[in-house]
Design a protein around this motif. Structure first.
Motif, PDB file in Angstrom:
ATOM      1  N   PRO A 133       0.815  -1.224   0.000  1.00  0.00           N
ATOM      2  CA  PRO A 133       0.000   0.000   0.000  1.00  0.00           C
ATOM      3  C   PRO A 133       0.845   1.270   0.000  1.00  0.00           C
ATOM      4  CG  PRO A 133      -0.926  -1.605   1.510  1.00  0.00           C
ATOM      5  CD  PRO A 133       0.403  -2.145   1.079  1.00  0.00           C
ATOM      6  N   ARG A 134       1.964   1.252   0.726  1.00  0.00           N
ATOM      7  CA  ARG A 134       2.858   2.419   0.735  1.00  0.00           C
ATOM      8  C   ARG A 134       3.442   2.648  -0.658  1.00  0.00           C
ATOM      9  NH1 ARG A 134       7.184   4.775   3.742  1.00  0.00           N
ATOM     10  NH2 ARG A 134       8.103   6.342   2.366  1.00  0.00           N
ATOM     11  N   VAL A 135       3.874   1.579  -1.303  1.00  0.00           N
ATOM     12  CA  VAL A 135       4.457   1.698  -2.639  1.00  0.00           C
ATOM     13  C   VAL A 135       3.410   2.189  -3.637  1.00  0.00           C
ATOM     14  CG1 VAL A 135       5.520   0.421  -4.540  1.00  0.00           C
ATOM     15  CG2 VAL A 135       6.222  -0.036  -2.181  1.00  0.00           C
TER      16      VAL A 135
ATOM     17  N   ASP B  23       2.845   5.856  -3.171  1.00  0.00           N
ATOM     18  CA  ASP B  23       3.953   6.637  -3.720  1.00  0.00           C
ATOM     19  C   ASP B  23       3.865   6.714  -5.243  1.00  0.00           C
ATOM     20  OD1 ASP B  23       4.994   7.221  -1.261  1.00  0.00           O
ATOM     21  OD2 ASP B  23       6.615   5.748  -1.336  1.00  0.00           O
ATOM     22  N   ARG B  24       3.495   5.613  -5.872  1.00  0.00           N
ATOM     23  CA  ARG B  24       3.346   5.630  -7.336  1.00  0.00           C
ATOM     24  C   ARG B  24       2.257   6.620  -7.749  1.00  0.00           C
ATOM     25  NH1 ARG B  24       4.035  -0.489  -7.508  1.00  0.00           N
ATOM     26  NH2 ARG B  24       6.094  -0.824  -8.455  1.00  0.00           N
ATOM     27  N   ARG B  25       1.133   6.579  -7.040  1.00  0.00           N
ATOM     28  CA  ARG B  25       0.043   7.505  -7.379  1.00  0.00           C
ATOM     29  C   ARG B  25       0.463   8.955  -7.179  1.00  0.00           C
ATOM     30  NH1 ARG B  25      -2.997   3.528  -4.605  1.00  0.00           N
ATOM     31  NH2 ARG B  25      -3.010   4.825  -2.720  1.00  0.00           N
ATOM     32  N   ALA B  26       1.378   9.171  -6.236  1.00  0.00           N
ATOM     33  CA  ALA B  26       1.855  10.528  -5.966  1.00  0.00           C
ATOM     34  C   ALA B  26       2.935  10.971  -6.946  1.00  0.00           C
ATOM     35  CB  ALA B  26       2.381  10.614  -4.538  1.00  0.00           C
ATOM     36  N   GLY B  27       3.301  10.081  -7.872  1.00  0.00           N
ATOM     37  CA  GLY B  27       4.270  10.451  -8.889  1.00  0.00           C
ATOM     38  C   GLY B  27       5.716  10.178  -8.548  1.00  0.00           C
ATOM     39  N   VAL B  28       5.969   9.406  -7.493  1.00  0.00           N
ATOM     40  CA  VAL B  28       7.351   9.067  -7.152  1.00  0.00           C
ATOM     41  C   VAL B  28       7.927   8.197  -8.269  1.00  0.00           C
ATOM     42  CG1 VAL B  28       8.852   7.865  -5.512  1.00  0.00           C
ATOM     43  CG2 VAL B  28       6.894   9.200  -4.682  1.00  0.00           C
ATOM     44  N   PRO B  29       9.081   8.536  -8.816  1.00  0.00           N
ATOM     45  CA  PRO B  29       9.677   7.735  -9.897  1.00  0.00           C
ATOM     46  C   PRO B  29       9.977   6.310  -9.441  1.00  0.00           C
ATOM     47  CG  PRO B  29      10.769   9.868  -9.690  1.00  0.00           C
ATOM     48  CD  PRO B  29       9.886   9.725  -8.488  1.00  0.00           C
ATOM     49  N   GLU B  30       9.854   5.366 -10.354  1.00  0.00           N
ATOM     50  CA  GLU B  30      10.062   3.960 -10.020  1.00  0.00           C
ATOM     51  C   GLU B  30      11.418   3.704  -9.359  1.00  0.00           C
ATOM     52  OE1 GLU B  30       8.172   0.254  -9.795  1.00  0.00           O
ATOM     53  OE2 GLU B  30       7.396   2.164 -10.553  1.00  0.00           O
ATOM     54  N   PRO B  31      12.520   4.293  -9.851  1.00  0.00           N
ATOM     55  CA  PRO B  31      13.818   4.013  -9.215  1.00  0.00           C
ATOM     56  C   PRO B  31      13.920   4.524  -7.779  1.00  0.00           C
ATOM     57  CG  PRO B  31      14.118   4.901 -11.428  1.00  0.00           C
ATOM     58  CD  PRO B  31      12.673   5.094 -11.081  1.00  0.00           C
ATOM     59  N   ALA B  32      13.007   5.415  -7.376  1.00  0.00           N
ATOM     60  CA  ALA B  32      13.081   5.995  -6.031  1.00  0.00           C
ATOM     61  C   ALA B  32      12.202   5.267  -5.018  1.00  0.00           C
ATOM     62  CB  ALA B  32      12.683   7.472  -6.079  1.00  0.00           C
ATOM     63  N   LEU B  33      11.359   4.343  -5.478  1.00  0.00           N
ATOM     64  CA  LEU B  33      10.398   3.704  -4.573  1.00  0.00           C
ATOM     65  C   LEU B  33      11.085   2.900  -3.479  1.00  0.00           C
ATOM     66  CD1 LEU B  33       7.737   2.477  -7.167  1.00  0.00           C
ATOM     67  CD2 LEU B  33       7.479   4.344  -5.520  1.00  0.00           C
ATOM     68  N   ALA B  34      12.063   2.090  -3.864  1.00  0.00           N
ATOM     69  CA  ALA B  34      12.728   1.236  -2.877  1.00  0.00           C
ATOM     70  C   ALA B  34      13.423   2.067  -1.809  1.00  0.00           C
ATOM     71  CB  ALA B  34      13.724   0.309  -3.568  1.00  0.00           C
ATOM     72  N   GLY B  35      14.064   3.149  -2.216  1.00  0.00           N
ATOM     73  CA  GLY B  35      14.772   3.982  -1.256  1.00  0.00           C
ATOM     74  C   GLY B  35      13.873   4.553  -0.186  1.00  0.00           C
ATOM     75  N   ARG B  36      12.625   4.817  -0.527  1.00  0.00           N
ATOM     76  CA  ARG B  36      11.690   5.378   0.442  1.00  0.00           C
ATOM     77  C   ARG B  36      11.273   4.350   1.497  1.00  0.00           C
ATOM     78  NH1 ARG B  36       9.175  10.124  -0.735  1.00  0.00           N
ATOM     79  NH2 ARG B  36       7.122   9.438  -0.016  1.00  0.00           N
ATOM     80  N   LEU B  37      11.523   3.067   1.217  1.00  0.00           N
ATOM     81  CA  LEU B  37      11.248   2.017   2.200  1.00  0.00           C
ATOM     82  C   LEU B  37      12.412   1.827   3.170  1.00  0.00           C
ATOM     83  CD1 LEU B  37       9.772  -0.719  -0.187  1.00  0.00           C
ATOM     84  CD2 LEU B  37       8.500   0.990   1.129  1.00  0.00           C
ATOM     85  N   GLY B  38      13.564   2.375   2.822  1.00  0.00           N
ATOM     86  CA  GLY B  38      14.782   2.124   3.582  1.00  0.00           C
ATOM     87  C   GLY B  38      14.723   2.471   5.058  1.00  0.00           C
ATOM     88  N   PRO B  39      14.264   3.665   5.434  1.00  0.00           N
ATOM     89  CA  PRO B  39      14.257   4.008   6.867  1.00  0.00           C
ATOM     90  C   PRO B  39      13.435   3.035   7.716  1.00  0.00           C
ATOM     91  CG  PRO B  39      14.030   5.985   5.538  1.00  0.00           C
ATOM     92  CD  PRO B  39      13.924   4.830   4.588  1.00  0.00           C
ATOM     93  N   ALA B  40      12.251   2.663   7.236  1.00  0.00           N
ATOM     94  CA  ALA B  40      11.419   1.726   8.002  1.00  0.00           C
ATOM     95  C   ALA B  40      12.063   0.351   8.067  1.00  0.00           C
ATOM     96  CB  ALA B  40      10.028   1.633   7.380  1.00  0.00           C
ATOM     97  N   LEU B  41      12.648  -0.096   6.954  1.00  0.00           N
ATOM     98  CA  LEU B  41      13.308  -1.398   6.952  1.00  0.00           C
ATOM     99  C   LEU B  41      14.494  -1.398   7.905  1.00  0.00           C
ATOM    100  CD1 LEU B  41      13.557  -4.246   5.786  1.00  0.00           C
ATOM    101  CD2 LEU B  41      14.953  -3.290   3.934  1.00  0.00           C
ATOM    102  N   ALA B  42      15.243  -0.311   7.933  1.00  0.00           N
ATOM    103  CA  ALA B  42      16.406  -0.229   8.817  1.00  0.00           C
ATOM    104  C   ALA B  42      15.994  -0.348  10.281  1.00  0.00           C
ATOM    105  CB  ALA B  42      17.148   1.086   8.578  1.00  0.00           C
ATOM    106  N   VAL B  43      14.955   0.377  10.669  1.00  0.00           N
ATOM    107  CA  VAL B  43      14.495   0.326  12.063  1.00  0.00           C
ATOM    108  C   VAL B  43      13.950  -1.062  12.391  1.00  0.00           C
ATOM    109  CG1 VAL B  43      12.840   1.250  13.723  1.00  0.00           C
ATOM    110  CG2 VAL B  43      14.018   2.791  12.147  1.00  0.00           C
TER     111      VAL B  43
END
Length: 281
Positions: free
Chosen positions: A36-38, A41-61
């Motif tokens: 759902p987060r991804v 982000d797609r609907r908000a226009g986040v470029p495909e190559p940037a999607l994974a990076g936006r998951l990084g902080p939550a995955l790290a924690v």
């Protein structure tokens, strides 16, 4: 399905973990590390190559918390989010802060279902099939057909979250049963004589399902209904049924890179994160 033996499979050394609601950055983990987060982000226009990076902080924690909590010496990841462009680079950055290595399944989408086929092998079936039912689709594998994913139609199968009312006539359960049964019939040209069925919910010893977005919690005859809808009274065989994160952990058990690790945290990253602990004694 009167000639089918149905078993709730309990895998040695595997303990399910409830991780989807892990508190992370003021939210529950599934809200920050899930499909759902991804999609948002797609609907908000986040470029495909940037999607994974936006998951990084939550995955790290999440990884830092879970690795410490369960004292593991390795982490193993599978699921659809692992296939996002740039996920590997993001994971490399995140994992540098961890005290143990992180491995990604060689086939992130189908590794659990393929493990299901291996679980069926001791039965010496002529036509085994494994179905890994997820919140967004069903992964199907066999020895005689190409692996395939049947996508969930959200219009026909709306998602029921915690606290949402379910239709009193249980039509949503009937629709979910029909979806899974149809996937099995379409995928397998002939009736299987052995089936591994992984479901995205807790399952007790009597195969009574817990909650998930299909809304079938407490439906005691769920597995029997699926088999009846898929095969009627034809054929015979054995069905092994388990939770999808448990099946993913069995896939990790078969990964040679983990052979020397005794406690492995296994996470499936899809609609929402699922987890289990693999302990080798």
């Amino acid at each position: 399905m009167r000639d089918w033996d149905v078993w709730r499979l309990v895998l040695p050394g595997v303990s399910p973990l409830e991780v989807w609601n892990l508190p992370v950055m003021g939210r529950e983990l599934w809200e920050l590390l899930g499909a759902p987060r991804v999609d948002a982000d797609r609907r908000a226009g986040v470029p495909e190559p940037a999607l994974a990076g936006r998951l990084g902080p939550a995955l790290a924690v999440a990884l830092s918390t879970l690795v410490k909590r369960h004292a593991v010496d390795a982490v193993w990841l599978s699921g659809g989010l692992v296939c996002l462009e740039g996920f590997g680079a993001m994971l490399s950055s995140v994992s540098t802060a961890l005290p143990c290595p992180v491995y990604v399944a060689e086939r992130p989408l189908f590794a659990p279902a393929l493990a299901g086929l291996r679980l069926l092998a001791p039965l010496a079936p002529a036509h085994p099939v494994a179905l890994d039912v997820g919140q967004t689709g069903i992964k199907c594998v066999s020895h005689t057909a190409d692996s395939r994913i049947f996508e969930r139609d959200a219009a026909r199968l709306p998602r029921y979250f915690i606290g949402m009312a379910r239709p009193p006539d249980r039509r949503h359960v009937k629709a979910a049963v029909a979806f899974i049964a149809s996937a099995l019939r379409v995928f397998s040209a002939r009736l299987p004589d052995a089936l591994c069925l992984a479901l995205p919910c807790p399952l007790d010893a009597s195969l009574v399902p817990g909650g998930c977005t299909y809304g079938w919690e407490g439906h005691e005859s769920l597995v029997a209904d699926i088999l009846q809808a898929a095969m009627g009274n034809e054929g015979r065989g054995t069905a092994l049924v388990l939770n999808d994160a448990e099946l993913a952990t069995e896939a990790a058990r078969g990964d040679s890179r983990l052979a020397n690790h005794s406690r492995v945290l296994c996470l499936t990253l899809g609609f929402g994160p699922g987890g289990a602990l693999l302990e080798r004694r």
